[in-house]
Design a protein around this motif. Sequence first.
Motif, PDB file in Angstrom:
ATOM      1  N   SER A 222       0.824  -1.205   0.000  1.00  0.00           N
ATOM      2  CA  SER A 222       0.000   0.000   0.000  1.00  0.00           C
ATOM      3  C   SER A 222       0.862   1.261   0.000  1.00  0.00           C
ATOM      4  CB  SER A 222      -0.918  -0.016   1.220  1.00  0.00           C
ATOM      5  OG  SER A 222      -0.138  -0.170   2.390  1.00  0.00           O
ATOM      6  N   ALA A 223       2.053   1.160   0.602  1.00  0.00           N
ATOM      7  CA  ALA A 223       2.899   2.337   0.724  1.00  0.00           C
ATOM      8  C   ALA A 223       3.666   2.613  -0.572  1.00  0.00           C
ATOM      9  CB  ALA A 223       3.886   2.139   1.868  1.00  0.00           C
ATOM     10  N   GLU A 224       3.554   1.689  -1.524  1.00  0.00           N
ATOM     11  CA  GLU A 224       4.373   1.840  -2.714  1.00  0.00           C
ATOM     12  C   GLU A 224       3.747   2.781  -3.727  1.00  0.00           C
ATOM     13  OE1 GLU A 224       6.682  -2.410  -2.975  1.00  0.00           O
ATOM     14  OE2 GLU A 224       4.690  -2.193  -3.828  1.00  0.00           O
ATOM     15  N   ASP A 225       4.597   3.261  -4.588  1.00  0.00           N
ATOM     16  CA  ASP A 225       4.224   4.170  -5.645  1.00  0.00           C
ATOM     17  C   ASP A 225       4.110   3.323  -6.924  1.00  0.00           C
ATOM     18  OD1 ASP A 225       3.994   6.235  -7.345  1.00  0.00           O
ATOM     19  OD2 ASP A 225       6.005   7.043  -7.028  1.00  0.00           O
ATOM     20  N   CYS A 226       2.875   3.000  -7.319  1.00  0.00           N
ATOM     21  CA  CYS A 226       2.689   2.078  -8.443  1.00  0.00           C
ATOM     22  C   CYS A 226       1.875   2.705  -9.579  1.00  0.00           C
ATOM     23  CB  CYS A 226       1.956   0.817  -7.986  1.00  0.00           C
ATOM     24  SG  CYS A 226       2.820  -0.104  -6.701  1.00  0.00           S
ATOM     25  N   PHE A 227       2.046   2.177 -10.756  1.00  0.00           N
ATOM     26  CA  PHE A 227       1.252   2.611 -11.914  1.00  0.00           C
ATOM     27  C   PHE A 227       1.183   1.425 -12.876  1.00  0.00           C
ATOM     28  CE2 PHE A 227       5.110   2.922 -14.308  1.00  0.00           C
ATOM     29  CZ  PHE A 227       6.035   3.197 -13.326  1.00  0.00           C
ATOM     30  N   THR A 228       0.267   1.489 -13.821  1.00  0.00           N
ATOM     31  CA  THR A 228       0.116   0.348 -14.729  1.00  0.00           C
ATOM     32  C   THR A 228       0.188   0.785 -16.192  1.00  0.00           C
ATOM     33  OG1 THR A 228      -2.277   0.571 -14.736  1.00  0.00           O
ATOM     34  CG2 THR A 228      -1.365  -0.951 -13.139  1.00  0.00           C
ATOM     35  N   ILE A 229       0.618  -0.143 -17.016  1.00  0.00           N
ATOM     36  CA  ILE A 229       0.626   0.029 -18.473  1.00  0.00           C
ATOM     37  C   ILE A 229      -0.028  -1.225 -19.056  1.00  0.00           C
ATOM     38  CG2 ILE A 229       2.073   0.256 -20.539  1.00  0.00           C
ATOM     39  CD1 ILE A 229       4.250   1.484 -18.684  1.00  0.00           C
ATOM     40  N   SER A 230      -1.123  -1.038 -19.807  1.00  0.00           N
ATOM     41  CA  SER A 230      -1.789  -2.185 -20.430  1.00  0.00           C
ATOM     42  C   SER A 230      -1.390  -2.271 -21.888  1.00  0.00           C
ATOM     43  CB  SER A 230      -3.308  -2.041 -20.327  1.00  0.00           C
ATOM     44  OG  SER A 230      -3.676  -2.012 -18.971  1.00  0.00           O
ATOM     45  N   HIS A 231      -0.991  -3.443 -22.321  1.00  0.00           N
ATOM     46  CA  HIS A 231      -0.450  -3.591 -23.675  1.00  0.00           C
ATOM     47  C   HIS A 231      -0.576  -5.044 -24.104  1.00  0.00           C
ATOM     48  CE1 HIS A 231       3.309  -5.341 -21.918  1.00  0.00           C
ATOM     49  NE2 HIS A 231       2.855  -4.673 -20.872  1.00  0.00           N
ATOM     50  N   PHE A 232      -0.248  -5.332 -25.363  1.00  0.00           N
ATOM     51  CA  PHE A 232      -0.188  -6.731 -25.789  1.00  0.00           C
ATOM     52  C   PHE A 232       0.942  -6.911 -26.780  1.00  0.00           C
ATOM     53  CE2 PHE A 232      -3.290  -4.573 -28.512  1.00  0.00           C
ATOM     54  CZ  PHE A 232      -2.843  -4.874 -29.776  1.00  0.00           C
ATOM     55  N   GLU A 233       1.608  -8.051 -26.697  1.00  0.00           N
ATOM     56  CA  GLU A 233       2.592  -8.469 -27.691  1.00  0.00           C
ATOM     57  C   GLU A 233       2.509  -9.966 -27.817  1.00  0.00           C
ATOM     58  OE1 GLU A 233       3.163  -6.974 -24.341  1.00  0.00           O
ATOM     59  OE2 GLU A 233       4.641  -5.716 -25.336  1.00  0.00           O
ATOM     60  N   ASN A 234       1.268 -10.455 -27.611  1.00  0.00           N
ATOM     61  CA  ASN A 234       0.928 -11.863 -27.767  1.00  0.00           C
ATOM     62  C   ASN A 234      -0.589 -11.899 -27.899  1.00  0.00           C
ATOM     63  OD1 ASN A 234       0.872 -14.705 -27.636  1.00  0.00           O
ATOM     64  ND2 ASN A 234       2.638 -14.702 -26.269  1.00  0.00           N
ATOM     65  N   LYS A 235      -1.177 -13.083 -27.817  1.00  0.00           N
ATOM     66  CA  LYS A 235      -2.628 -13.162 -28.044  1.00  0.00           C
ATOM     67  C   LYS A 235      -3.447 -12.803 -26.820  1.00  0.00           C
ATOM     68  CE  LYS A 235      -2.162 -15.982 -31.994  1.00  0.00           C
ATOM     69  NZ  LYS A 235      -2.429 -17.166 -32.766  1.00  0.00           N
ATOM     70  N   PHE A 236      -2.800 -12.241 -25.809  1.00  0.00           N
ATOM     71  CA  PHE A 236      -3.530 -11.782 -24.623  1.00  0.00           C
ATOM     72  C   PHE A 236      -3.021 -10.395 -24.239  1.00  0.00           C
ATOM     73  CE2 PHE A 236      -0.037 -14.642 -23.587  1.00  0.00           C
ATOM     74  CZ  PHE A 236       0.755 -13.832 -22.787  1.00  0.00           C
ATOM     75  N   VAL A 237      -3.823  -9.722 -23.425  1.00  0.00           N
ATOM     76  CA  VAL A 237      -3.435  -8.382 -22.977  1.00  0.00           C
ATOM     77  C   VAL A 237      -2.687  -8.516 -21.654  1.00  0.00           C
ATOM     78  CG1 VAL A 237      -4.334  -6.160 -22.161  1.00  0.00           C
ATOM     79  CG2 VAL A 237      -5.370  -7.285 -24.149  1.00  0.00           C
ATOM     80  N   THR A 238      -1.594  -7.798 -21.530  1.00  0.00           N
ATOM     81  CA  THR A 238      -0.826  -7.822 -20.289  1.00  0.00           C
ATOM     82  C   THR A 238      -1.006  -6.485 -19.566  1.00  0.00           C
ATOM     83  OG1 THR A 238       0.834  -9.196 -21.386  1.00  0.00           O
ATOM     84  CG2 THR A 238       1.458  -8.217 -19.288  1.00  0.00           C
ATOM     85  N   GLU A 239      -1.375  -6.564 -18.311  1.00  0.00           N
ATOM     86  CA  GLU A 239      -1.415  -5.359 -17.489  1.00  0.00           C
ATOM     87  C   GLU A 239      -0.161  -5.371 -16.633  1.00  0.00           C
ATOM     88  OE1 GLU A 239      -5.055  -3.448 -15.345  1.00  0.00           O
ATOM     89  OE2 GLU A 239      -3.994  -4.680 -13.889  1.00  0.00           O
ATOM     90  N   THR A 240       0.780  -4.530 -17.014  1.00  0.00           N
ATOM     91  CA  THR A 240       2.048  -4.478 -16.296  1.00  0.00           C
ATOM     92  C   THR A 240       1.935  -3.449 -15.177  1.00  0.00           C
ATOM     93  OG1 THR A 240       3.253  -5.066 -18.304  1.00  0.00           O
ATOM     94  CG2 THR A 240       4.518  -4.041 -16.554  1.00  0.00           C
ATOM     95  N   ARG A 241       2.110  -3.923 -13.962  1.00  0.00           N
ATOM     96  CA  ARG A 241       2.065  -3.036 -12.814  1.00  0.00           C
ATOM     97  C   ARG A 241       3.503  -2.829 -12.344  1.00  0.00           C
ATOM     98  NH1 ARG A 241      -1.125  -2.112  -7.651  1.00  0.00           N
ATOM     99  NH2 ARG A 241       0.354  -2.744  -6.058  1.00  0.00           N
ATOM    100  N   ILE A 242       3.926  -1.588 -12.365  1.00  0.00           N
ATOM    101  CA  ILE A 242       5.307  -1.274 -11.980  1.00  0.00           C
ATOM    102  C   ILE A 242       5.272  -0.518 -10.656  1.00  0.00           C
ATOM    103  CG2 ILE A 242       7.417  -0.046 -12.640  1.00  0.00           C
ATOM    104  CD1 ILE A 242       6.586  -0.400 -15.584  1.00  0.00           C
ATOM    105  N   CYS A 243       6.031  -1.002  -9.688  1.00  0.00           N
ATOM    106  CA  CYS A 243       6.072  -0.351  -8.396  1.00  0.00           C
ATOM    107  C   CYS A 243       7.492   0.111  -8.074  1.00  0.00           C
ATOM    108  CB  CYS A 243       5.597  -1.294  -7.289  1.00  0.00           C
ATOM    109  SG  CYS A 243       3.859  -1.709  -7.426  1.00  0.00           S
ATOM    110  N   LYS A 244       7.560   1.364  -7.633  1.00  0.00           N
ATOM    111  CA  LYS A 244       8.848   1.863  -7.160  1.00  0.00           C
ATOM    112  C   LYS A 244       8.918   1.513  -5.699  1.00  0.00           C
ATOM    113  CE  LYS A 244       9.506   5.852 -10.158  1.00  0.00           C
ATOM    114  NZ  LYS A 244       9.675   7.324 -10.133  1.00  0.00           N
ATOM    115  N   ALA A 245       9.711   0.548  -5.373  1.00  0.00           N
ATOM    116  CA  ALA A 245       9.736   0.067  -3.979  1.00  0.00           C
ATOM    117  C   ALA A 245      10.302   1.127  -3.046  1.00  0.00           C
ATOM    118  CB  ALA A 245      10.555  -1.215  -3.899  1.00  0.00           C
TER     119      ALA A 245
END
Length: 245
Positions: A222-245
């Motif tokens: 909860s204390a982390e600073d996170c954001f997401t990028i939704s994209h695809f480079e295969n037959k499914f969509v990937t929601e990449t959640r990046i957190c700055k620990a």
Amino acid sequence: MVKIAFNAALAQKGLKEAPSAVKDPELAGPPAHSDGSTGRCLLTLLGIAFILSGLIVGGACLYRYFTPKRLYHGSMQFHDGSNGAEAQPYYLPQVEEKMEISDNIAVISVPPPRFRPGDPAYILHDFNRKLTAYLDLTLRTCFVIPLNTSVVLPPQDLMDLFSQLMSGSYRSYLVQEDLVVTERIEDIKPLGFYIRRLCDGKETYRMQRRDTVQGGGIVKRSAEDCFTISHFENKFVTETRICKA
Ligand SMILES: *[C@@H]1O[C@H](CO)[C@@H](O)[C@H](O)[C@H]1NC(C)=O
């Protein structure tokens, strides 16, 4: 070839300077007085060869770096398991992408998603160096991670996928991945020409999958600073959640 050109040039010069001395250019030996001009001629030829090779190499580089080989556009609708209950029954979220692919490099442009949280981004897959870079356009920050070949299709398959997407709507599913920033990269030169060009002048960080971070499982999420990028480079969509620990 150079020798022939050289002989012809010499012969012409000889003819101009002393027409009576040289009757047949093939039989005539080099005149004694032409030692200096031979050197100059050789230098000139070398110079011309040097300039020509420069032009050829330069042209090849320009062609390689400044002509996008192929540009694709595609979108995918997907079932989002996490908040399916809230979603309107006939509405499916969608991810749009533009992809430019050339020379074992795929650059994907992700616009800001509609009706969904997420950042616009450029994603670069360098198949030669086996690296992926995310440039988050909201944060103007770069994030680099080894290319995951079980998620990212190889270039030819990526092109096939986009060709398929262009011929109609495509329904898919969502896969989430959790990445954690590990360290700042001060020197981006070793990341190669393409990532360097993408990340030039931006803060750049290295990332790791959360499940590979030692003891990183549930640390103060909860204390982390996170954001997401939704994209695809295969037959499914990937929601990449990046957190700055
Ligand atoms: C690649 O991604 C898949 C699915 O997210 C994951 O299961 C796998 O561990 C990843 N592989 C590497 C090498 O990170």
